[in-house]
Design a protein around this motif. Structure first.
Motif, mmCIF file in Angstrom:
data_model
loop_
_atom_site.group_PDB
_atom_site.id
_atom_site.type_symbol
_atom_site.label_atom_id
_atom_site.label_comp_id
_atom_site.label_asym_id
_atom_site.label_seq_id
_atom_site.Cartn_x
_atom_site.Cartn_y
_atom_site.Cartn_z
ATOM 1 N N ALA A 175 0.598 -1.316 0.161
ATOM 2 C CA ALA A 175 0.047 -0.066 -0.189
ATOM 3 C C ALA A 175 0.925 1.197 -0.057
ATOM 4 C CB ALA A 175 -0.969 -0.116 1.340
ATOM 5 N N GLN A 176 0.639 2.073 -0.678
ATOM 6 C CA GLN A 176 1.364 3.385 -1.121
ATOM 7 C C GLN A 176 1.181 4.316 0.446
ATOM 8 O OE1 GLN A 176 1.487 5.501 -4.849
ATOM 9 N NE2 GLN A 176 1.256 7.250 -3.857
ATOM 10 N N ILE A 177 2.237 4.744 0.788
ATOM 11 C CA ILE A 177 2.214 5.950 2.059
ATOM 12 C C ILE A 177 1.782 7.243 1.354
ATOM 13 C CG2 ILE A 177 3.360 6.579 4.098
ATOM 14 C CD1 ILE A 177 4.832 4.129 4.011
ATOM 15 N N ASP A 178 0.852 7.917 2.132
ATOM 16 C CA ASP A 178 0.539 9.267 1.904
ATOM 17 C C ASP A 178 1.711 9.996 1.991
ATOM 18 O OD1 ASP A 178 -1.886 8.541 1.044
ATOM 19 O OD2 ASP A 178 -2.804 8.917 2.852
ATOM 20 N N THR A 179 2.025 11.118 1.057
ATOM 21 C CA THR A 179 3.387 12.053 1.491
ATOM 22 C C THR A 179 2.419 13.268 1.817
ATOM 23 O OG1 THR A 179 4.427 11.319 -0.349
ATOM 24 C CG2 THR A 179 4.975 13.643 0.301
ATOM 25 N N VAL A 180 2.900 13.985 2.969
ATOM 26 C CA VAL A 180 2.172 15.124 3.526
ATOM 27 C C VAL A 180 3.469 16.443 3.643
ATOM 28 C CG1 VAL A 180 0.576 13.834 4.826
ATOM 29 C CG2 VAL A 180 2.933 14.167 5.931
ATOM 30 N N MET A 188 3.740 18.555 18.509
ATOM 31 C CA MET A 188 4.159 19.714 17.539
ATOM 32 C C MET A 188 3.745 19.508 15.826
ATOM 33 S SD MET A 188 5.742 21.237 19.780
ATOM 34 C CE MET A 188 6.846 22.224 19.200
ATOM 35 N N LEU A 189 3.168 20.571 15.677
ATOM 36 C CA LEU A 189 2.941 20.544 14.094
ATOM 37 C C LEU A 189 4.151 20.949 13.154
ATOM 38 C CD1 LEU A 189 0.385 20.028 12.107
ATOM 39 C CD2 LEU A 189 0.226 22.540 12.351
ATOM 40 N N LEU A 190 4.814 19.879 12.820
ATOM 41 C CA LEU A 190 6.044 19.791 11.869
ATOM 42 C C LEU A 190 5.669 20.165 10.491
ATOM 43 C CD1 LEU A 190 7.849 16.552 13.178
ATOM 44 C CD2 LEU A 190 7.948 18.932 14.123
ATOM 45 N N ASP A 191 6.613 20.991 9.875
ATOM 46 C CA ASP A 191 6.425 21.210 8.415
ATOM 47 C C ASP A 191 7.457 20.889 7.580
ATOM 48 O OD1 ASP A 191 7.920 23.702 8.098
ATOM 49 O OD2 ASP A 191 6.867 24.381 9.700
ATOM 50 N N SER A 192 7.580 20.709 6.268
ATOM 51 C CA SER A 192 8.592 20.343 5.535
ATOM 52 C C SER A 192 9.748 21.153 5.616
ATOM 53 C CB SER A 192 8.111 20.110 4.260
ATOM 54 O OG SER A 192 7.600 21.113 3.576
ATOM 55 N N ASN A 193 9.704 22.356 5.839
ATOM 56 C CA ASN A 193 11.016 23.387 6.153
ATOM 57 C C ASN A 193 11.326 23.195 7.345
ATOM 58 O OD1 ASN A 193 8.741 25.406 3.939
ATOM 59 N ND2 ASN A 193 10.442 24.068 3.278
ATOM 60 N N HIS A 199 2.617 25.332 12.986
ATOM 61 C CA HIS A 199 2.619 25.301 14.441
ATOM 62 C C HIS A 199 2.258 26.634 14.983
ATOM 63 C CE1 HIS A 199 3.000 23.317 18.264
ATOM 64 N NE2 HIS A 199 3.754 24.437 18.555
ATOM 65 N N ILE A 200 3.240 27.502 14.812
ATOM 66 C CA ILE A 200 3.062 29.216 15.214
ATOM 67 C C ILE A 200 1.729 29.793 14.985
ATOM 68 C CG2 ILE A 200 3.797 31.209 15.448
ATOM 69 C CD1 ILE A 200 6.685 30.089 14.949
ATOM 70 N N ASP A 201 1.400 29.367 13.698
ATOM 71 C CA ASP A 201 -0.032 29.953 13.431
ATOM 72 C C ASP A 201 -1.057 29.324 14.213
ATOM 73 O OD1 ASP A 201 0.865 31.691 11.450
ATOM 74 O OD2 ASP A 201 0.646 30.183 9.637
ATOM 75 N N GLY A 241 7.059 23.220 24.080
ATOM 76 C CA GLY A 241 7.987 23.361 22.927
ATOM 77 C C GLY A 241 8.446 24.530 22.696
ATOM 78 N N SER A 242 8.781 25.454 23.685
ATOM 79 C CA SER A 242 9.336 26.647 23.451
ATOM 80 C C SER A 242 10.583 26.873 22.696
ATOM 81 C CB SER A 242 9.372 27.710 24.684
ATOM 82 O OG SER A 242 10.231 26.876 25.425
#
Length: 276
Positions: A175-180, A188-193, A199-201, A241-242
């Protein structure tokens, strides 16, 4: 995990992270496998008998509107809500990282992630896919299973390099894994950068609404009560997570001009409460 990734990003690397999701992790622990693992780490025979007595012969029933279901034996899982339950699960899953041969691992209870960094996008796929297979084998050997639909994959790197990179996909048991591009991991809301913009928003969205309510009702409370409400409702969002504020862009940390903090009927001379 993030410290290692930041160091590699500074060296010009890109990264890939797979966030694993275990199906009903605490409820599917096999008692025989758990007892075998306790024995392998040096638990004495007398203690093993105690753990066996603690785990085995448990029964449960459900009561709804005064009516009870039939009693069923609990054949798998660790008792949730107990002190020993989480500890036993940690001991059960502790050797999962030993099955990961090429990637780095990050484990906290049933929240597990594997990651790999390389200067070339082409070199990321093979190690991640290989260790996904070794983890899948470990799961079968230990009678656990991964949820492919909730397991996610994220590429990590500077925005300009990711825009030029050729994307790829990973699979789990066919099964293919979804890319996010964002994923909530350990709160913590991690982003690709890895700049934590989303997360701050989200922190701003949560706190401005609460600040607006405090502002509109501040006349009801004395200063001591208002301060207690602020520290219990607002401050925890910033304290958790400061350390991320050290790596976030400066513009993201500036005080926004937020309309949520005041009522549209407020007069211009009335002071506004800052959002951050």
């Amino acid at each position: 995990m993030l410290d290692k990734m930041y160091k590699k990003l500074d060296e010009g690397c890109l990264g890939g992270v797979v966030f694993l999701d275990l199906k009903k992790a605490f409820d599917t622990v096999n008692h025989s496998v758990l007892l075998r693992k306790l024995s392998s780490i040096g638990v004495s025979d007398d203690s093993l008998k105690w753990f066996e007595s603690y785990l085995m012969d448990r029964k449960q029933s459900t009561k709804v509107e005064g009516k009870c279901s039939s009693v069923r034996e609990i054949r798998h899982g660790v008792p949730q809500g107990s002190i020993l339950g989480p500890l036993l699960f940690l001991l059960f899953i502790n050797d999962l990282c030993d099955s990961v041969e090429l990637c780095g691992t990050s484990m906290y209870a049933d929240d597990t992630a594997i990651f790999y960094m390389s200067t070339s996008m082409e070199e990321l796929q093979l190690p991640l896919q290989y260790d996904m297979q070794t983890i899948s084998y470990w799961m079968r050997e230990n009678r656990l299973s991964l949820n492919a639909s909730k397991t996610k994959f994220m590429l990590v790197g500077p925005k300009h390099r990711l825009a030029k990179a050729r994307p790829f996909t990973l699979s789990l048991n066919g099964a293919q894994i979804d890319t996010v591009t964002t994923f909530k991991y350990l709160g913590m809301l991690l982003d690709s950068n890895l700049q934590f913009n989303e997360h701050i928003d989200s922190i701003i969205d949560k706190t401005t609404t609460k600040l607006g309510l405090l502002y509109k009702t501040h006349w009801v409370f004395d200063q001591r009560t208002a301060l207690m409400l602020y520290k219990s409702l607002i401050t925890p969002h910033f304290d958790f997570g400061s350390v991320i504020y050290e790596v976030s862009p400066q513009y993201q940390l500036e005080t926004p001009n937020c309309s949520k903090c005041s009522s549209p009927n407020d007069t211009p001379s009335r002071p506004k409460v800052p959002c951050v």
